[in-house]
Design an enzyme around this catalytic site. Structure first.
Site, PDB file in Angstrom:
ATOM      1  N   GLU A   1      -3.954   7.598  -3.594  1.00  0.00           N
ATOM      2  CA  GLU A   1      -3.861   6.326  -2.867  1.00  0.00           C
ATOM      3  C   GLU A   1      -3.720   5.184  -3.860  1.00  0.00           C
ATOM      4  O   GLU A   1      -4.577   4.995  -4.722  1.00  0.00           O
ATOM      5  CB  GLU A   1      -5.112   6.139  -2.005  1.00  0.00           C
ATOM      6  CG  GLU A   1      -5.069   4.882  -1.143  1.00  0.00           C
ATOM      7  CD  GLU A   1      -6.342   4.702  -0.334  1.00  0.00           C
ATOM      8  OE1 GLU A   1      -6.251   4.436   0.862  1.00  0.00           O
ATOM      9  OE2 GLU A   1      -7.440   4.833  -0.926  1.00  0.00           O
TER      10      GLU A   1
ATOM     11  N   TYR B   1       0.854  -1.197   0.000  1.00  0.00           N
ATOM     12  CA  TYR B   1       0.000   0.000   0.000  1.00  0.00           C
ATOM     13  C   TYR B   1       0.882   1.236   0.000  1.00  0.00           C
ATOM     14  O   TYR B   1       1.888   1.306   0.724  1.00  0.00           O
ATOM     15  CB  TYR B   1      -0.879   0.001   1.251  1.00  0.00           C
ATOM     16  CG  TYR B   1      -1.675   1.283   1.440  1.00  0.00           C
ATOM     17  CD1 TYR B   1      -2.964   1.397   0.936  1.00  0.00           C
ATOM     18  CD2 TYR B   1      -1.134   2.367   2.129  1.00  0.00           C
ATOM     19  CE1 TYR B   1      -3.706   2.562   1.105  1.00  0.00           C
ATOM     20  CE2 TYR B   1      -1.862   3.542   2.298  1.00  0.00           C
ATOM     21  CZ  TYR B   1      -3.147   3.631   1.790  1.00  0.00           C
ATOM     22  OH  TYR B   1      -3.863   4.787   1.965  1.00  0.00           O
TER      23      TYR B   1
END
Length: 401
Positions: free
Chosen positions: A210, A123
């Site tokens: 993101e 991530y």
């Protein structure tokens, strides 16, 4: 049901294009509007496996259902011919997911992309952090899952790097983040290239980029597989190209039209329209209508510095909602001059030939002049002394019908 305020919305392929243009590695892809275009794109990719994705703004596409009978808005295949067939069952049909309205959303575009295996998921995000006065890199070796859950259960796996907004990402910061994400050897350099996402975020005035997952393929390639980009709406004046990509096709048309006039429209499911200035006043107005047994149909927030024409447009939008059976105007004049509101109201009532009951409560700047304008207008406008009185009269007006 409350419709959230609509921000700038980009489809998945548009976000990928922005990253690609900034030198970030993404899957090879094409966009198609017809089944034949999708088939041609699949052939041009010359990939071992192809992923076909319906392009809508709602999540849960993979488990969605089309009214054509096709199940799933995301499909994998090794046969280009199958892409054309699948696209034919997607394009022009409604896709229903857990995040769409009951009737679903019509699919007008599909993305045809090279399917890549992922051996490891991480991530990565770049966020604007008020406490740091600038951007912060956030990463975790646990990607492809809900990052909030990772933060709650294993906070030691969340890593942060505060970025100097003028200096940008330093090499030592990029290397440290690469190591924390678990990338080693030659992959470290690839990750550093992927961190050009930071440059992208500053270039397009993003408040958040993101990437979940930032994946590693079995062939040793680092790829941004999926990304969500949020933008600072205040930067629209210098991000014309980005904001021109805004996809409003899935938004409430009244909300979109209101935004053109610097008005904020929120759709609800009742029958009393609320015309207010300020979000706090809007919520209070909705609550007190509900307290007296009514249901708000919507609310339209004028904000400050309002002009008569905006009042006219506001009434036009409110009355365009077929559910509206009464209108309650609740304005507190601070920045707003109540006389301007009153002139706008009378103009709208006459030109639109208002057919529903109208209850008006005004207070604040130049309110006496505003009340004079309304009382001498000769229009069927019900005045209210305070918010409680206004809500009671609006609810009662519908009960009489």
């Amino acid at each position: 049901m409350v419709s959230p305020r609509r921000w700038l919305n980009l489809q998945e392929y548009q976000s990928k294009k922005l990253m690609q243009d900034s030198g970030v590695t993404v899957q090879r892809f094409f966009v198609a509007d017809t089944a034949s275009e999708a088939l041609e794109a699949a052939k041009r990719l010359k990939a071992k496996e192809i992923v076909l994705k319906a392009q809508i703004l709602a999540g849960g596409r993979g488990k969605g259902v089309f009214d054509s009978g096709l199940k799933g808005g995301v499909h994998l295949t090794k046969e280009p011919a199958a892409v054309g067939e699948l696209a034919g069952k997607m394009l022009g049909f409604n896709l229903t997911t857990k995040q769409t309205p009951k009737e679903g959303v019509k699919v007008k575009t599909v993305m045809v992309a090279e399917a890549l295996d992922i051996s490891r998921e991480t991530y990565f995000a770049i966020l604007m952090d008020r406490s740091c006065n600038g951007p912060v890199m956030v990463g975790s070796p646990q990607g492809g899952v809900d990052i909030e859950e990772v933060a709650a259960t294993t906070p030691e796996l969340i890593f942060k790097e505060v970025i100097d907004i003028f200096e940008g990402v330093r090499d030592d910061q990029a290397l440290r983040m690469a190591a924390n994400l678990g990338f080693k050897g030659p992959l470290e350099k690839q990750v550093m290239e992927s961190l050009k996402i930071v440059n992208l975020s500053l270039k397009v005035d993003a408040t958040q980029v993101e990437v979940n997952p930032l994946g590693e393929t079995p062939e040793g390639q680092v790829v941004c597989f999926d990304a969500k980009i949020n933008f600072d709406d205040n930067a629209e004046f210098r991000q014309k190209a980005v904001f021109a990509m805004d996809d409003t096709t899935e938004s409430d048309p009244l909300e979109t039209e209101a935004a053109k006039y610097d008005l904020k429209y929120i759709g609800l499911d009742g029958n009393i329209a609320c015309f207010v200035n300020g979000a706090g006043l809007a919520m209070a107005t909705c609550d007190i209508i509900d307290l007296h047994g009514g249901k708000p149909a919507n609310f339209l927030d004028l904000g400050g510095g309002v002009k008569e024409n905006q009042v006219y447009v506001a009434f036009k939008l409110l009355t365009a909602d077929p559910k509206v059976e009464a209108i309650l105007v609740n304005i507190f004049g601070g920045i707003v001059n109540c006389a301007i509101i009153a002139n706008g109201i009378t103009k709208a009532c006459r030109e639109l030939e208002l057919k529903v009951p109208l209850v008006v409560r005004l207070e604040g700047t130049n309110v006496q002049e505003a009340k004079r304008i309304l009382s001498e207008s000769g229009l069927p406008i019900t005045s209210a002394s305070d918010l409680d009185d206004a809500a009671k009269k609006a609810v009662a007006a519908i009960a009489k019908k």
